[in-house]
Design an enzyme around this catalytic site. Sequence first.
Site: not given
Lengths: 345, 317
Positions: A72, A141
Amino acid sequence: MTTTETPQTADGTRRITTAKAMAEAIALEMRANPEVFVMGEDVGAYGGIFGSTTDLFAEFGADRVIDTPISETAFIGAGIGAAVEGMRPVVELMFIDFYGVCMDQITNHMAKIHYESGGAVNVPMVLMSATGAGYSDAAQHSQSLWGTFAHLPGIKVVAPSNPYDAKGLMASAIRDDNPVLYLFHKGAQGLVWMAKNPRSIAHVPEEAYTVPIGEAAVAREGSDVSIVTLSLSVQHSLDVAEELEGEGISVEVIDLRSLVPLDTETVLSSVAKTGKLLVVDEDYKSYGMTGEIAAIVAETDPTMLSKPMKRLAVPDVPIPYARTMEYGILPTRDKIAAAVRELAS
Amino acid sequence: MYREMVRIRHYEGRILQEYHADKTPAWDIGAGLIPGEMHLSAGQEPAAVGVCAHLRKGDAITAPHRPHHFALAHGVDMKAMTAEIYGRTSGLCQGKGGHMHLFDPENHFSCSGIIGQGYPVACGQAMAFKRRGTDHVAVAVAGEGAANQGAFHESLNLAAVWNLPVVFVIEDNDWAISVPRSHSTANTSNADRAAGYGMPGVRVENNDPDAIHEAAGAAIERARAGEGPSLLEIHTVRLWGHFEGDAQAYRGAELETLDERDPIPAYAARLIEAGDLTDDQVEQIKAEADAEVDAAVQFALGSPIPTADDALLHVFA
């Protein structure tokens, strides 16, 4: 391949999911501007884990819809570099919870380069990411986190609640000369594999259009209580407003749509009208959006409120796994309805 | 290259002088006409001139917190850069960036004060160059301390897997502030790490401008030809402190031998011996550098100071 539902109504009016609306906006911008491209994890043949890039790979190919390594920092930084050179990358961070491995690129680079350069360098980039809880994905998440990014200067932050806004805000985000963090709620995407509110599938015009960044919407007009909220909580709030209409309570629902810039005018005029305010947020309660709205009302004119306002948000705990606990801390319809009834009584 | 090295050294020398000239109280890093941290590049000029000699208009550089030598060698305007260092409105960034955050879009030059975080941005610039079908290259520069950052490793992999026109440059000056390389890095050459990412890696020893020039030329030519990224580690020397005011007690006896490792007199001697440079030319080059630097400092001193309200501009385009 992610699949989303695309039902047709009897009269042929096209109704599509929020996910499909996002992808459609990206496709229209890609057709119009060769400098627009998409990259992220599983955005290619898969179509985005939450459907945000559905069908883009088939139309534009691997050259413009680019699957990245699980890096990322590298690929968000690469998005920044391409944007600095004038391209318009749309970069997906699969879950906003993954911000921890790339926050430096987001806040020290994406957000600050324009300012640090004295306005000499633009970063016209969209960073889109999935937010939200409600399906037992637990603490790493399921977060919303828009308050975290809205706190840091230099990033526009949007979070649509429905397919129409999802398409229009995406078009605006891609055309914007600033970095825009586009946060879409998994539970509002209209995914076939996740429970959803019918409001996640709606009529969306086929042609390109924009929804301006920084303008809230009066999602429903009412006169007794104002609910100020965004993203999936708008859907819950609209359900509650319909329910309470039968009890004689008229609820106004303000969909902020953007946190940065924040449309304070629409919030204040609603509160001035109803005198009663409930702020609903799926993000953490302390130091967040609910407190910000409260402060704006207090700084403007606290006498607008005929009763103390209420806040409904995640009570400063990580998102738990077990369904009972998760729904215990989320701003559900029942909790919204109870808070509105108290304010209206 | 010699001329450019002298130009850079005279610039850094003058900034050093001006930085300390009016610090009252002297211990206050935030005082004076040039406030804040100051990381000067004396000793590391060969890396900048050896690399930048191969760059063209339109090629990009991302530099770290110690950026002046690469900025000047890459063509960033000395006056605008100096005004930025003085925090003036005529500066590159209108006084918002300062010496660690220099942005010059005309020359595709930028800095990041965060160690190793310029590498991903350079990959993106290279991606744009490649997508647009140009033969421009991006050069990402950082110190040997940055080679232990995740951003470095992620970027090497990304550039290799996408065959991007990037050259990763590591300036190994032996010290990450006060921590010697031997305490931070298990291998002795970061160039060896390149093999792990499927790209060529070269380490140039002895801070030799000609050797750096040759190795950088090969790496940049490779990138320009579409053959992919390379890693170039340059063993250089930090003649001064990590930042101005750094007493450098941690360097011990090494401090006494630093003058011998100054690359500029050594390079001049070699050029003179080869007949490529005369003593008169040396004096002339120094005089020209002094004049240019002085004009830049005078420009900065004569430039307006931003108002407090200017801080509210440029958050968004």
